[in-house]
Design a protein around this motif. Structure first.
Motif, PDB file in Angstrom:
ATOM      1  N   ARG A  67      35.884  71.092  67.269  1.00  0.00           N
ATOM      2  CA  ARG A  67      36.268  71.149  68.739  1.00  0.00           C
ATOM      3  C   ARG A  67      36.252  72.374  69.481  1.00  0.00           C
ATOM      4  NH1 ARG A  67      40.368  67.516  67.412  1.00  0.00           N
ATOM      5  NH2 ARG A  67      41.734  69.453  67.433  1.00  0.00           N
ATOM      6  N   THR A  68      37.044  73.809  68.764  1.00  0.00           N
ATOM      7  CA  THR A  68      36.333  74.755  69.149  1.00  0.00           C
ATOM      8  C   THR A  68      34.795  75.815  69.263  1.00  0.00           C
ATOM      9  OG1 THR A  68      38.874  74.873  67.975  1.00  0.00           O
ATOM     10  CG2 THR A  68      37.146  77.058  68.035  1.00  0.00           C
ATOM     11  N   HIS A  69      34.019  75.113  67.638  1.00  0.00           N
ATOM     12  CA  HIS A  69      32.772  75.376  67.752  1.00  0.00           C
ATOM     13  C   HIS A  69      32.475  74.864  69.409  1.00  0.00           C
ATOM     14  CE1 HIS A  69      28.173  75.184  66.736  1.00  0.00           C
ATOM     15  NE2 HIS A  69      27.787  74.377  67.060  1.00  0.00           N
ATOM     16  N   GLU A  70      32.807  73.627  70.314  1.00  0.00           N
ATOM     17  CA  GLU A  70      32.164  72.587  70.966  1.00  0.00           C
ATOM     18  C   GLU A  70      32.271  73.560  72.436  1.00  0.00           C
ATOM     19  OE1 GLU A  70      33.047  69.582  70.643  1.00  0.00           O
ATOM     20  OE2 GLU A  70      31.452  68.455  69.264  1.00  0.00           O
ATOM     21  N   ARG A  71      33.406  74.036  72.344  1.00  0.00           N
ATOM     22  CA  ARG A  71      34.281  74.802  73.020  1.00  0.00           C
ATOM     23  C   ARG A  71      33.605  76.537  73.691  1.00  0.00           C
ATOM     24  NH1 ARG A  71      40.257  76.501  74.775  1.00  0.00           N
ATOM     25  NH2 ARG A  71      39.458  77.607  77.068  1.00  0.00           N
ATOM     26  N   CYS A  72      33.362  76.597  71.947  1.00  0.00           N
ATOM     27  CA  CYS A  72      32.451  78.311  72.168  1.00  0.00           C
ATOM     28  C   CYS A  72      31.106  77.784  73.426  1.00  0.00           C
ATOM     29  CB  CYS A  72      32.520  78.728  70.706  1.00  0.00           C
ATOM     30  SG  CYS A  72      34.826  79.173  70.495  1.00  0.00           S
ATOM     31  N   ALA A  73      31.019  77.107  72.349  1.00  0.00           N
ATOM     32  CA  ALA A  73      29.228  77.329  73.031  1.00  0.00           C
ATOM     33  C   ALA A  73      29.313  77.024  74.594  1.00  0.00           C
ATOM     34  CB  ALA A  73      28.620  76.099  71.640  1.00  0.00           C
ATOM     35  N   GLU A  74      29.875  76.003  74.936  1.00  0.00           N
ATOM     36  CA  GLU A  74      29.477  75.330  76.268  1.00  0.00           C
ATOM     37  C   GLU A  74      30.142  77.711  76.955  1.00  0.00           C
ATOM     38  OE1 GLU A  74      32.964  73.600  77.358  1.00  0.00           O
ATOM     39  OE2 GLU A  74      31.665  71.635  76.327  1.00  0.00           O
ATOM     40  N   GLN A  75      30.500  77.932  76.379  1.00  0.00           N
ATOM     41  CA  GLN A  75      30.577  79.361  77.109  1.00  0.00           C
ATOM     42  C   GLN A  75      29.678  80.366  76.204  1.00  0.00           C
ATOM     43  OE1 GLN A  75      34.412  79.732  76.658  1.00  0.00           O
ATOM     44  NE2 GLN A  75      34.866  81.230  75.052  1.00  0.00           N
ATOM     45  N   GLY A  76      28.282  80.213  75.419  1.00  0.00           N
ATOM     46  CA  GLY A  76      27.645  81.305  74.595  1.00  0.00           C
ATOM     47  C   GLY A  76      28.476  82.111  73.674  1.00  0.00           C
TER      48      GLY A  76
END
Length: 107
Positions: A67-76
């Protein structure tokens, strides 16, 4: 067992250090710390989940990191995961998450 979380901010990274066991009873602490880290960084900074002090990582902890990986990826923002324990690393390998997440040797 309890989970101890500390954080530290550098110019290029926000580090979330965890020590103890991550399971259903403690994963909320990890979630909160990683969410706060994502909120506090802007690219090109990275979020680093330092799990070198973790002795047990349940599937709930793996889910938290995804979940953190996905959230971080959304903001680059890159997420890096430091692992120092062979049994913890094995959890990433058997689930294939070592191919999805940036797992690094933290020893």
């Amino acid at each position: 067992m309890e989970l101890l979380i500390t954080t530290e901010r550098f110019e290029d990274a926000f580090i979330v250090r965890a020590k103890g066991e991550i399971d259903l009873g403690t994963v909320g602490q990890l979630d909160s710390a990683l969410d706060a880290a994502c909120d506090k960084v802007t690219p090109p900074m990275s979020v680093v989940a330092d799990l070198t002090g973790i002795t047990f990582l349940a599937s709930s902890g793996l889910s938290s990191l995804v979940r953190t990986h996905e959230r971080c990826a959304e903001q680059g923002t890159p997420l890096r995961v430091l692992v120092g324990n062979r049994s913890v690393r094995r959890g990433f390998e058997v689930t294939g998450l070592d191919q999805m997440l940036d797992i690094r040797d933290g020893t």
